[in-house]
Design a protein around this motif. Structure first.
Motif, PDB file in Angstrom:
ATOM      1  N   UNK A  18      80.151   1.834 125.976  1.00 34.36           N
ATOM      2  CA  UNK A  18      81.339   1.340 125.273  1.00 34.36           C
ATOM      3  C   UNK A  18      82.479   1.085 126.265  1.00 34.36           C
ATOM      4  N   UNK A  19      83.045  -0.097 126.191  1.00 38.25           N
ATOM      5  CA  UNK A  19      84.075  -0.498 127.150  1.00 38.25           C
ATOM      6  C   UNK A  19      83.557  -1.424 128.214  1.00 38.25           C
ATOM      7  N   UNK A  20      82.223  -1.511 128.357  1.00 40.00           N
ATOM      8  CA  UNK A  20      81.629  -2.402 129.361  1.00 40.00           C
ATOM      9  C   UNK A  20      80.804  -3.517 128.725  1.00 40.00           C
ATOM     10  N   UNK A  21      81.084  -3.847 127.490  1.00 37.38           N
ATOM     11  CA  UNK A  21      80.335  -4.904 126.809  1.00 37.38           C
ATOM     12  C   UNK A  21      80.915  -6.263 127.152  1.00 37.38           C
ATOM     13  N   UNK A  22      80.853  -6.600 128.432  1.00 37.38           N
ATOM     14  CA  UNK A  22      81.304  -7.920 128.884  1.00 37.38           C
ATOM     15  C   UNK A  22      80.390  -8.379 130.001  1.00 37.38           C
ATOM     16  N   UNK A  23      80.339  -9.695 130.199  1.00 37.46           N
ATOM     17  CA  UNK A  23      79.432 -10.268 131.195  1.00 37.46           C
ATOM     18  C   UNK A  23      80.079 -10.400 132.562  1.00 37.46           C
ATOM     19  N   UNK A  24      81.406 -10.546 132.590  1.00 36.91           N
ATOM     20  CA  UNK A  24      82.093 -10.800 133.844  1.00 36.91           C
ATOM     21  C   UNK A  24      83.295  -9.866 133.961  1.00 36.91           C
ATOM     22  N   UNK A  25      83.274  -8.980 134.952  1.00 40.67           N
ATOM     23  CA  UNK A  25      84.329  -7.986 135.114  1.00 40.67           C
ATOM     24  C   UNK A  25      85.692  -8.633 135.356  1.00 40.67           C
ATOM     25  N   UNK A  26      85.737  -9.579 136.264  1.00 40.27           N
ATOM     26  CA  UNK A  26      87.017 -10.195 136.611  1.00 40.27           C
ATOM     27  C   UNK A  26      87.619 -10.915 135.418  1.00 40.27           C
ATOM     28  N   UNK A  27      86.793 -11.628 134.645  1.00 39.74           N
ATOM     29  CA  UNK A  27      87.288 -12.327 133.474  1.00 39.74           C
ATOM     30  C   UNK A  27      87.782 -11.345 132.416  1.00 39.74           C
TER      31      UNK A  27
END
Length: 419
Positions: free
Chosen positions: A385-394
């Motif tokens: 939870x909290x890391x459900x993204x594909x691109x960290x910088x975006x």
């Protein structure tokens, strides 16, 4: 009396990781921690997810390869807690020849598949961006990639996700005693509860041997070697977000890492510990050792009086008979004891922060015969939870935009803790 499939002792990174893995496979899980989550070793590390470059000199190729592969996994599933960093190694010819460093970095780049981090390269240290803070006579060095991590938050993330998948997590709760009764474990807790469990995992870290022998009454010939690793925190010693790995004249390496925006984290030592792990503290000799180690490279050498704070962690290393504390393996050993094929207790000896997830998978593999209906391995592809993204910088850019007007320093810290 409530019955659980698995009773986990220890709320450090291994215990929390095992509880998460087991809960996600459909097992009922109770985790107890006598203090707080990550209260001991798991919050006192060098804050790194790394392959362990220095372990190559000890021929620990399997451990390094596993750690490097796991680095990629954690970059994906814990992307707000684990982030890439460049590590600069100044070249000092009298300590290690250039060919040896190049060979080590070549192996480091290729022992495991690498898709998210750049490879190593030679750099000049007498020009920006790496000249900041260094002695002017240091001109050549190498840069390679590894990762930094908020170690305590990684433990909390595992425990919270375990709870979200049905596990019960109790802090300030101790396993007073446990014994086998009718093919199950009968466990007495310090909060007055009595529970039963079909299996126990002993992930008590530095206390693993004591828990096994005294609380569970399971004699074991396996030995634990306690090794004190101390760190110091100094005011910011140089500009830039890169870290340094520094060769010391005793052939150890010391990390110098940007920390919490305004500080520099320096560590670590390797000192055998005699006595109670809870009483371990960074000694003046260790502080002086670390100051002298980084002082060989900095234009202005720090003094012990400059130290803002210090901390120490106790590594529960599996005793493989090595004479030198720095040479004792950081690999883990798992031991299972049962009674007529039932009521197992699995004890975790050793291990390192980077490989906690694969350790948990190996624990579940060893316990699979006792829980034939549990699910398969799943944690390598499941973001926290909290890391459900594909691109960290975006994702970070969108977060900053959403809360524009708030101090950037605060937003960075919030994102790196909570995603």
């Amino acid at each position: 009396m409530q019955t659980y499939d698995l009773f986990v002792i220890g709320g450090g990174i291994n215990g929390a990781g095992i509880a998460r893995d087991a809960a996600g496979r459909g097992l009922s899980v109770l985790l107890v921690e006598r203090a707080d989550l990550a209260a001991a070793t798991s919050s006192s590390s060098s804050k790194l997810i790394h392959g362990g470059l220095r372990y190559l000199e000890q021929y620990e190729f399997r451990l390094v390869a596993e750690s490097l592969a796991e680095r990629e996994v954690l970059l994906r599933i814990a992307a707000h807690l684990v982030w890439p960093a460049q590590f600069v190694m100044p070249h000092v010819p009298e300590l290690r020849p250039r060919w040896m460093i190049r060979l080590g970095l070549f192996l480091y780049d290729h022992l495991a598949r690498r898709s998210l981090l750049p490879g190593s390269r030679a750099v000049r240290l007498d020009q920006p961006p790496y000249a900041s803070g260094l002695r002017p006579d240091l001109r050549h060095g190498f840069v390679y990639s590894d990762c930094r991590v908020d170690d305590a938050r990684l433990v909390v993330a595992n425990a919270c996700d375990a709870a979200g998948r049905g596990a019960r997590v109790l802090v300030r709760t101790e396993c007073r005693s446990a014994q086998r009764v009718g093919g199950e474990w009968r466990v007495e807790l310090s909060n007055g509860e009595t529970v039963s469990a079909r299996g126990i995992v002993n992930a008590a870290g530095p206390w693993v041997k004591g828990v096994l022998n005294e609380r569970l009454e399971q004699p074991s010939k396996d030995a634990v070697r306690l090794d004190k690793g101390s760190h110091i925190v100094l005011p910011r010693q140089y500009r830039g977000e890169h870290a340094f790995i520094l060769q010391n004249d005793d052939r150890r390496v010391i990390f110098m890492i940007p920390y919490q925006e305004r500080y520099t984290l320096v560590g670590t030592t390797d000192v055998p510990l005699e006595g109670e792990p809870a009483d371990a503290q960074a000694s003046f000799e260790e502080v002086d050792y670390l100051c002298r180690a980084v002082g060989r490279y900095l234009a202005r050498a720090p003094r012990p009086a400059d130290v803002v704070w210090r901390y120490t962690g106790v590594r529960p290393l599996y005793d493989d008979g090595s004479a030198d504390a720095s040479s004792v393996t950081r690999d883990y050993t798992l031991r299972v004891d049962d009674e007529a094929g039932r009521a197992p207790v699995l004890s975790v000896f050793g291990g390192k922060l980077t490989t906690y997830r694969t350790l948990a998978e190996q624990v579940m593999a060893k316990l699979a015969p006792y829980f034939p209906r549990m699910g398969g391995a799943w944690t390598a592809g499941a973001p926290f939870p909290g890391s459900e993204f594909a691109n960290r910088e975006q994702a970070q850019s969108e977060f900053f935009h959403r809360y524009r007007g708030k101090p950037a320093e605060v937003l960075r810290q919030v994102f790196r803790r909570h995603g």
